[in-house]
Design an enzyme around this catalytic site. Structure first.
Site, PDB file in Angstrom:
ATOM      1  N   LYS A  17      -8.908  -5.700   5.129  1.00 16.27           N
ATOM      2  CA  LYS A  17      -8.517  -4.296   5.288  1.00 16.27           C
ATOM      3  C   LYS A  17      -9.563  -3.309   4.757  1.00 16.27           C
ATOM      4  O   LYS A  17      -9.686  -2.195   5.265  1.00 16.27           O
ATOM      5  CB  LYS A  17      -7.173  -4.055   4.588  1.00 16.27           C
ATOM      6  CG  LYS A  17      -6.004  -4.785   5.243  1.00 16.27           C
ATOM      7  CD  LYS A  17      -5.660  -4.163   6.574  1.00 16.27           C
ATOM      8  CE  LYS A  17      -4.437  -4.803   7.211  1.00 16.27           C
ATOM      9  NZ  LYS A  17      -4.209  -4.302   8.584  1.00 16.27           N
ATOM     10  N   GLU A  72      -0.061   4.128   5.846  1.00 12.41           N
ATOM     11  CA  GLU A  72       1.150   3.304   5.869  1.00 12.41           C
ATOM     12  C   GLU A  72       0.738   1.911   5.423  1.00 12.41           C
ATOM     13  O   GLU A  72      -0.435   1.564   5.512  1.00 12.41           O
ATOM     14  CB  GLU A  72       1.710   3.241   7.296  1.00 12.41           C
ATOM     15  CG  GLU A  72       1.023   2.215   8.215  1.00 12.41           C
ATOM     16  CD  GLU A  72      -0.447   2.490   8.468  1.00 12.41           C
ATOM     17  OE1 GLU A  72      -0.855   3.649   8.360  1.00 12.41           O
ATOM     18  OE2 GLU A  72      -1.193   1.526   8.760  1.00 12.41           O
ATOM     19  N   SER A  88      -8.081 -14.074   7.056  1.00  9.26           N
ATOM     20  CA  SER A  88      -8.149 -12.622   6.877  1.00  9.26           C
ATOM     21  C   SER A  88      -7.759 -12.149   5.482  1.00  9.26           C
ATOM     22  O   SER A  88      -8.100 -11.052   5.074  1.00  9.26           O
ATOM     23  CB  SER A  88      -7.265 -11.936   7.918  1.00  9.26           C
ATOM     24  OG  SER A  88      -5.953 -12.465   7.860  1.00  9.26           O
TER      25      SER A  88
END
Lengths: 275, 372
Positions: free
Chosen positions: B67, B89, B356
Site C-alpha cells: 500500500k 478509507e 502483497s
C-alpha cells in the site's frame, strides 16, 4: 399517460402567480408502502408543487444520515425500483402534480435503461435525477429518457465551472438541480454561504431558458424564501421532511399531520414578496 | 466532477515531471524500502512438487504491505496540489496505516474512515494509525466494512473539497483513481519482471495475485500484459461459498454495474442493490473491483478464480511453517491458488506470486480459527 413538459409548464404557471415551486422529496417506500402513500398525499395536500420520489439504494453516496436511514427503512421492507414506480403510479393517478424520480444509476442499469424508463413513464413520472451519472457519461441514458419524454434533470454544484454549467444547462430538461452547498443532503441550521451566489450565477447563465431549483440543506422556510428571492425558480426540500418520518416511526398519523403543516409553511415561503 | 478534473490535470502534469518522479523514487527507496526482493520459495516448491514458486516480497515494505507505493505517490501529489488535509478509507487497515505513515513523513494531516466491523477485526492497525497521528473515524452505515468507508470518505470529500485530498487506496472509484493507483503500484511488476528474468533466465509461466479492489494484482500484472505467454491469475475471496452474501468475488460471482463512480463487476441482487460481502480477510471484503480487471477478464487476458476462507487459512499455515513467512490473509489467497497451479505445471516452469502483505495484523483472527 401524463402530458409532455408538465414540469416546465408547472414552473410557468407558478411564475405567473409570482411563486417559486416547492419540490418535496421522500424516499419511496419509507417507512412502508402504505405510510409512504399517505405521507405523499399529505405533502400534495399541503401544497407541494412537484413531488420527487427517491428509489432507495444500498449505497446512497450523495445522501447524509437522514436519507440514508430512510433508504435502509424502505429496503428492509423489501422496496424495489419496480415496487416504488408502482406506488408512484397510484399517486399520479390521483393527483395532477408532476412527479420526479431520483435514482442512483445501478438500480436503473440493473432493470435496463429502456425497461426502467418505460415503466417510469407508464407510472406518470415526468422527470428523473441520477445523482451519480455525470453529464459527460450520460448520452445513452439521456437519449432513452428523451425517447420516453422524461425530463433529464442534471445537477450542478457551487464549484461547477462555467463551461460545464453551460453544458449542464443545455442538456437539462424540466429544471436544473442546483446543489446549494459543498456536501451531501441533510438538514442544516443555516443556508450555506455559497447558496445565494450560486443561484445568481446559474440563473444568469440560464437566461430564462430553463428553471433553476436549489436543493441540499434547504430545511427552513427562511432558506426557501432566500433562494427564491435570489432568483431560484424552485426549492427542493428533502431531509427536513424525511426527518419527521424518522422521528415518529411509532406514530404515523402524527407524521402526516406534521408533514402537511411543514409543507404549508414551506409553500408559503415560495411566494415572492412584492417589495 | 471539477475536483476529479483538477486531480487528473495535476496527476498528468506531475507524473511526467522528472523532479516529481525523482522525489518519489527517493521516498520509495529510502523510506518504503524498495526494491523488494524476489524470493524463491524452495521449501514450498518441494512440498508442492511442480513449478518453482517465486514470491515478490511486498510484505517487506515499510508498513508491511504494498500500500505504501501508492500512498507515497498520492501524498506527494497532494502536497504539490497544496492540499493539507488528507482523507482515506481503509478495509484491513493496511491502506490506512500506509496513509498515516506517508502523511506523517510529508507533514500532512490524515483522517481515515474505517468500517466499525473492520475496526473490530483489525484492532492492531487501528492502534497503529492512531500512534502515527491519524484520526480514525468509525463508519456505522451499511455493512460497516470497506464499501461503506468509501461512501463516507466520498461524502467527506464533497463536503470539504477545497482543502481536502482524497487518497483512495485501490484501483477503484472514479477516473483518474484506477489509472493513477495502477501507475503507482506498477513498480511491483517492473521490478519483478527484471528480477525473475535475472533469477530464472526466462519469464514465468504464470503471475498470481489476490484481488480485492485489485491494486497489488494490477501492479504486478501491468508489466506482463504484453507477454502473452505469461498467464495472469487474479484470486478473489471465495469466503464461505459462492452463494450471495457468502463471498467477495465480484468478477467470478457478480455482474456489471456501477458503484463508487466506476462501471465494473459488482456483487448485487436482482434489483441492483449492492450485496454484503464475506471474507475472512478484511482487505478483500469489497463488492466491486477495479474496472481494469473487469476489462482484462472480458478481453480474456487475465483469469479470475476464487480461494475459500479455509483454503487461505491452510495456505497461511503452510507458508508460515515451510518458509518462515507469515503472509497477510489477503496474500494467502494468492499463495493457495499458486500451490494448486504449481502442481499442474512442469518443474522447469515457474510461477510468480505477489506476496502483497505480511500477516502480523491477522494473528488474532487466525488464532481464533485454529482454536475452533
Amino acid at each position: 399517460m401524463p402530458n409532455d413538459d408538465r414540469i416546465e409548464a408547472k414552473f410557468r404557471e407558478l411564475h405567473s402567480h409570482r411563486e417559486g415551486a416547492l419540490i418535496t422529496y421522500l424516499t419511496g417506500g419509507d417507512p412502508d408502502p402504505k405510510a409512504f402513500l399517505a405521507n405523499s398525499t399529505a405533502l400534495i395536500e399541503g401544497g407541494a408543487d412537484i413531488v420527487e420520489v427517491g428509489i432507495p439504494f444500498s449505497d446512497p453516496i450523495a445522501d447524509g444520515p437522514v436519507i440514508q436511514a430512510s433508504s435502509m427503512r424502505a429496503l428492509s421492507q423489501g422496496a424495489t425500483p419496480k415496487g416504488i414506480l408502482g406506488l408512484i403510479r397510484e399517486l399520479s393517478s390521483q393527483s395532477p402534480v408532476p412527479f420526479v424520480v431520483l435514482s442512483y444509476y445501478n438500480p436503473i442499469l440493473a432493470m435496463g435503461l429502456d425497461r426502467f424508463l418505460t415503466k417510469a413513464r407508464e407510472s406518470g413520472v415526468d422527470g428523473i435525477v441520477v445523482p451519480d451519472l455525470p453529464v459527460e457519461e450520460s448520452d445513452e441514458f439521456r437519449n432513452v429518457a428523451l425517447k420516453h419524454n422524461i425530463d433529464n434533470i442534471y445537477l450542478a454544484a457551487p464549484n461547477t465551472s462555467r463551461t460545464r454549467l453551460r453544458t449542464v444547462l443545455d442538456k437539462s430538461k424540466g429544471f436544473l438541480y442546483l446543489v446549494s452547498l459543498y456536501g451531501v443532503t441533510g438538514p442544516r441550521d443555516s443556508l450555506s454561504p455559497q447558496a445565494l451566489e450560486a443561484v445568481k450565477t446559474v440563473k444568469s447563465l440560464a437566461r430564462g431558458k430553463i428553471p433553476i431549483s436549489a436543493g441540499f440543506g434547504i430545511s427552513q422556510p427562511e432558506h426557501v424564501s432566500a433562494v427564491i428571492q435570489s432568483g431560484a425558480d424552485g426549492a427542493i426540500v428533502g431531509s427536513a421532511l424525511v426527518r419527521i418520518i424518522g422521528n415518529h416511526l411509532d406514530d404515523p398519523s402524527e407524521v402526516e399531520t406534521q408533514l402537511k403543516k411543514t409543507v404549508q409553511s414551506f409553500k408559503e415561503a415560495t411566494r415572492l414578496r412584492s417589495d | 466532477m471539477e475536483p476529479l478534473r483538477a486531480l487528473e490535470e495535476a496527476y498528468n502534469k506531475f507524473s511526467h515531471d522528472p523532479s516529481f518522479k525523482k522525489e518519489l523514487a527517493g521516498w520509495l527507496d529510502t523510506f518504503a524500502g524498495r526494491p523488494t526482493p524476489l524470493y524463491l520459495a524452495a521449501n514450498l516448491t518441494r512440498h508442492v512438487g511442480g513449478a518453482r514458486i517465486y514470491l515478490k516480497r511486498e510484505d517487506l515494505l515499510h508498513g508491511g504491505a504494498h500500500k505504501i507505493n501508492n500512498t507515497l505517490g498520492q501524498a506527494l501529489l497532494a502536497k504539490k496540489m497544496g492540499k493539507r488535509r488528507i482523507i482515506a478509507e481503509t478495509g484491513a487497515g493496511q491502506h490506512g496505516v500506509a496513509t498515516a505513515m506517508a502523511c506523517a513523513a510529508l507533514g500532512l494531516g490524515a483522517e481515515v474512515y474505517m468500517g466499525s466491523e473492520d475496526m473490530d477485526r483489525q484492532k492492531l492497525n487501528v492502534y497503529r494509525m492512531k500512534m502515527l497521528g491519524a484520526k480514525v473515524h468509525p463508519v456505522e452505515s451499511g455493512s460497516r466494512t470497506l464499501k461503506d468507508a468509501i461512501n463516507e470518505a466520498l461524502r467527506d470529500w464533497v463536503t470539504n473539497v477545497q482543502e481536502t485530498y482524497y487518497l483512495l487506496g485501490s484501483v477503484v472509484g472514479p477516473h483518474p483513481y484506477p489509472t493513477m493507483v495502477r501507475d503507482f503500484q506498477s513498480v511491483i511488476g517492473k521490478e519483478a519482471r527484471k528480477q525473475i528474468l535475472q533469477a530464472d533466465g526466462k519469464l514465468p509461466k504464470a503471475v498470481v495475485a489476490c484481488v480485492g479492489g485489485g491494486s497489488n494484482s494490477i501492479g504486478i500484472f501491468h508489466s506482463f500484459l504484453h507477454d502473452l505467454d505469461v498467464n495472469l491469475y487474479g484470486v478473489e475471496a471465495g469466503g464461505e461459498s459462492l452463494s450471495p452474501g457468502q463471498n467477495a468475488a465480484p468478477l467470478v460471482a457478480g455482474r456489471e454495474g456501477v458503484l463508487h463512480g466506476m462501471m465494473t463487476y459488482v456483487l448485487q441482487d436482482e434489483a441492483g442493490q449492492v450485496q454484503t460481502t464475506r471474507s475472512i480477510s478484511a482487505g478483500l471484503d469489497y463488492p466491486g473491483v477495479g474496472p481494469e480487471h473487469a476489462f482484462l477478464m472480458n478481453e480474456g487476458r487475465a483469469k479470475y478464480v476464487t480461494v475459500s476462507d479455509e483454503e487461505a487459512l491452510d495456505a497461511f499455515k503452510t507458508l508460515s511453517q515451510l518458509e518462515g513467512i507469515m503472509p497477510a490473509l489477503e496474500s494467502a489467497h494468492a499463495i493457495s491458488y499458486a500451490m494448486k497451479l504449481a502442481k499442474s505445471l512442469a518443474t522447469k516452469d515457474s510461477i510468480l506470486v505477489n506476496l502483497s502483505g505480511r500477516g502480523d495484523k491477522d494473528v488474532e483472527i487466525i488464532a481464533k480459527h485454529i482454536a475452533q
